[in-house]
Design an enzyme around this catalytic site. Structure first.
Site, mmCIF file in Angstrom:
data_model
loop_
_atom_site.group_PDB
_atom_site.id
_atom_site.type_symbol
_atom_site.label_atom_id
_atom_site.label_comp_id
_atom_site.label_asym_id
_atom_site.label_seq_id
_atom_site.Cartn_x
_atom_site.Cartn_y
_atom_site.Cartn_z
ATOM 1 N N ASP A 486 -7.673 3.139 -0.884
ATOM 2 C CA ASP A 486 -9.127 2.824 -0.593
ATOM 3 C C ASP A 486 -10.005 1.834 -1.481
ATOM 4 O O ASP A 486 -11.288 2.405 -1.671
ATOM 5 C CB ASP A 486 -10.230 4.141 -0.255
ATOM 6 C CG ASP A 486 -9.354 4.922 1.291
ATOM 7 O OD1 ASP A 486 -8.428 4.661 1.459
ATOM 8 O OD2 ASP A 486 -10.081 5.755 1.323
ATOM 9 N N ASP A 513 -3.988 2.239 2.177
ATOM 10 C CA ASP A 513 -5.409 2.014 3.011
ATOM 11 C C ASP A 513 -6.065 1.334 2.201
ATOM 12 O O ASP A 513 -7.515 1.456 2.320
ATOM 13 C CB ASP A 513 -5.992 3.061 3.629
ATOM 14 C CG ASP A 513 -5.194 4.107 4.517
ATOM 15 O OD1 ASP A 513 -3.910 3.454 5.203
ATOM 16 O OD2 ASP A 513 -5.210 5.311 4.552
#
Length: 663
Positions: A486, A513
């Site tokens: 992230d 991600d």
């Protein structure tokens, strides 16, 4: 007071100076035919002048320098009461004057206290029939980019019965008066009085006046003043008159078109009076009577100026002083002065359109500089961050739009904002090193990092954001985002609100991600590095978009390179993120015209939390490299559709926002 600092620089030879003068004159279509010209002044070996710098030069830069309201709040004023309130306050302020402020009663003073910057917004900030006044002891004041005009009483040219000045200072020190326009002032347009020290007056326009610019009114010999790149036009006397100044350095000024040249005494240009030591360099005098003169007790050295149609006194005697014993400066050729002064003097939109706050010189932290920006800010404020590592979190709240965050190092890696919070201590939002909730924010030449070591600690959540945005019209240029899971979240305030982010010429790294969120996001001409987690089969996911189903534009990665040292076939291009199981978050990702590494899987899109990647809007177009392929598991954008999925289509929106290169 601190004594003047001294330094001496070497100078290039005469031949190089003459060549530079001829070259610049030719470039500006200027000539010296028919003009009298003194011997060319020696030019220093120094960097080019930054005519837009917000840092004082000359004498105002010495003995601690002149920084004005730096370190204080930025405020914008549109009326006399607000201007008077902030100008007289004890705290430092950067005071932006927006529009025209008519001062009442006519000719009244606005007192400016220490540690203030008063600057016009755009090029239309005005003080009309009023005076900015610095009382004895006032120090560290910058007055820039204003028009100060029309305090003259009709029919009262001499103004002996009034004292309506444009700017007046008495026994002040460290004052910079820059890029202003003075016109039609009853008494002095600028009066530097009673032993004021460390003053620089630069790039101003002095027009339409009798007693223009005077210094002195004292028996002491203390004032040090630099006067450069100013225009004196349609003025009569005091251009300037310098009485009992210790050091007066005048260079690259343009004097022309005097009022009442028939007055044999009181129409003149520069006057070195009393015991003043004056140096004049590379100025340009046209249609001027008594261009420069000196009392028998004063000293005046002139070199390199151009004289055209001048009459009367041209006094030169004494040794005066060498300005380079005090500060460095660069002379423009005298032949170029009229064009340069015409272009650069007076209020400039480029100066007034932005305020610059310096970290850490003026504000100790980036957050302190952000906090100084006014809520509802409408004109860009630049936060210039010096090279270094700043271990702190930064929040640009939604109330503070129009901020430019800029690293001042040679490379983006020189200026790093970093922290190490994981999501377990505050959630994914709380983990972000930098959060941008405001609209219209730009970041350049910076590195944003979250250096939490995901391998060192056993945690329930390993998300650790370097950057989270929720604002609209966010631009990142020449920036780096460093992290693991992230790294970069580009989001919006809520699912149905579309925010846009443009990332260009940048670097993004991570593993899981690490580019995610629901904002419409374009990544162009950038490098994306997919980091290996040591797996032979699954090292992570580059994207996790959560685009609102009604928004046709989610993530676009174009004209970029994806790099990875992960094993071949071990990295996904992305997966569909449905925050909280939200069914209306339907990921849209297009990767086009981008080089893909061997680490990309043959089936590069995958499911997430029970949602199939096939229900998302995942496509490729024109990719190449060892990781590129066209198969049934890799949906491709059709040639007919490609023109509808460009940088412009993603970003323009209803307001036509276009931060990208149009060519």
């Amino acid at each position: 007071m601190t004594h003047l600092h001294s330094k001496r620089l070497s100078r290039p030879g005469h031949g190089k100076v003459v060549a530079a003068v001829i070259g610049l004159a030719a470039a500006l279509s200027l000539g010296a035919a028919g003009e009298a010209m003194a011997a060319p002044a020696q030019a220093p070996a120094s960097a080019p002048v930054d005519r837009w710098s917000d840092r004082a030069h000359g004498f105002a830069s010495l003995a601690g320098g002149t920084t004005g309201g730096a370190g204080g709040k930025v405020v914008t004023v549109t009326d006399q009461a607000s201007l008077a309130k902030y100008a007289a306050a004890e705290e430092p302020y950067v005071i932006r004057v927006s529009g025209s402020i008519a001062v009442e009663p006519f000719g009244s003073e606005i007192v400016v206290a220490s540690n203030k910057t008063v600057i016009g917004v755009g090029d239309t900030g005005e003080i009309v029939h009023g005076e900015l006044h610095l009382n004895p002891g006032t120090h560290n004041v910058i007055i820039r980019n204003l028009t100060i005009r029309d305090s003259a009483v009709e029919g009262n040219w001499d103004c002996k019965d009034t004292d309506f000045d444009g700017i007046q200072m008495d026994t002040a020190h460290h004052v910079w008066v820059d890029h202003n326009r003075f016109s039609n002032i009853c008494d002095g347009q600028l009066d530097v009085r009673k032993d004021s020290e460390y003053v620089t007056v630069s790039y101003n326009r002095f027009e339409n006046n009798n007693k223009t610019f005077g210094l002195g009114w004292t028996n002491e010999v203390k004032t040090q003043i630099t006067i450069d790149h100013n225009l004196f036009a349609h003025t009569k006397q005091r251009n300037p008159s310098v009485d009992n100044a210790a050091y007066a350095h005048l260079y690259n000024n343009h004097l022309t078109a005097q009022v009442d040249p028939g007055d044999p005494v009181w129409t003149y240009g520069n006057w070195s009076r009393g015991r003043t030591k004056m140096v004049i360099e590379n100025s340009y005098y046209r249609d001027v009577q008594h261009p420069y003169q000196a009392d028998a007790t004063a000293e005046l050295v002139e070199r390199g100026s151009i004289l055209r149609n001048t009459t009367g006194r041209h006094d030169e005697w004494g040794a005066a002083f060498d300005p380079r014993d005090f500060y460095d400066y660069r002379l423009d050729p005298a032949a170029a002065v009229p064009a340069l002064v015409k272009r650069f003097s007076g209020p400039q939109k480029r100066i007034g359109d932005s305020v610059t706050l310096h970290v850490p010189a003026d504000y100790p932290t980036v957050q302190a500089a952000v906090d100084a920006v006014p809520d509802g800010n409408t004109v860009p404020v630049t936060i210039a961050v010096a090279p270094g590592t700043y271990r702190a979190k930064v929040l640009i709240p939604a109330t503070k739009p129009n901020i430019v965050l800029r690293g001042t190092g040679q490379d983006r890696s020189d200026t790093v904002i970093v922290y190490d919070t994981p999501a377990e201590y505050g959630g994914s939002t709380g983990s972000a090193t930098v959060r941008i909730a405001a609209n219209d924010v730009t970041a350049r030449n910076l590195t944003f990092s979250n250096d939490f070591d995901e391998a060192a600690v056993e945690l329930k959540g390993e998300q650790a954001l370097a950057m989270k945005t929720t604002g609209d019209r966010i631009v990142f240029e020449d920036t780096a985002f460093l992290g693991n899971q992230d790294t970069l979240m580009t989001d919006s305030p809520k699912l149905t609100t579309v925010s846009r982010v443009y990332i260009r010429d940048s670097y993004i790294e991570g593993d899981v991600d690490f580019i995610y969120g629901r904002a419409t996001t374009v990544i162009e001409r950038s490098v994306i590095r997919a980091l290996s987690r040591g797996s032979a089969t699954n090292n992570g996911y580059i994207t996790a978009a959560s685009t609102w189903k009604e928004n046709p534009y989610g993530f676009l990665i174009t004209r970029s390179r994806i790099l990875s040292d992960a094993p071949a076939g071990s990295f996904h291009l992305g997966r569909p993120w449905h925050p909280g199981g939200e069914p209306d978050a339907i990921a849209q990702v297009l990767i086009r015209d981008t080089k893909l590494p061997a680490a990309i899987k043959a089936t590069p899109w995958t499911d997430m939390s029970g949602f199939s990647w096939r229900d998302a809007r995942f496509t490729e177009y024109g990719n190449y490299g060892p990781g590129a392929a066209v198969t049934a598991d890799r949906p491709q954008l059709g040639d007919a559709e490609a023109p509808s999925y460009t940088v412009a289509r993603y970003l323009n929106g209803s307001d036509g926002w276009a931060p990208y290169d149009r060519h």
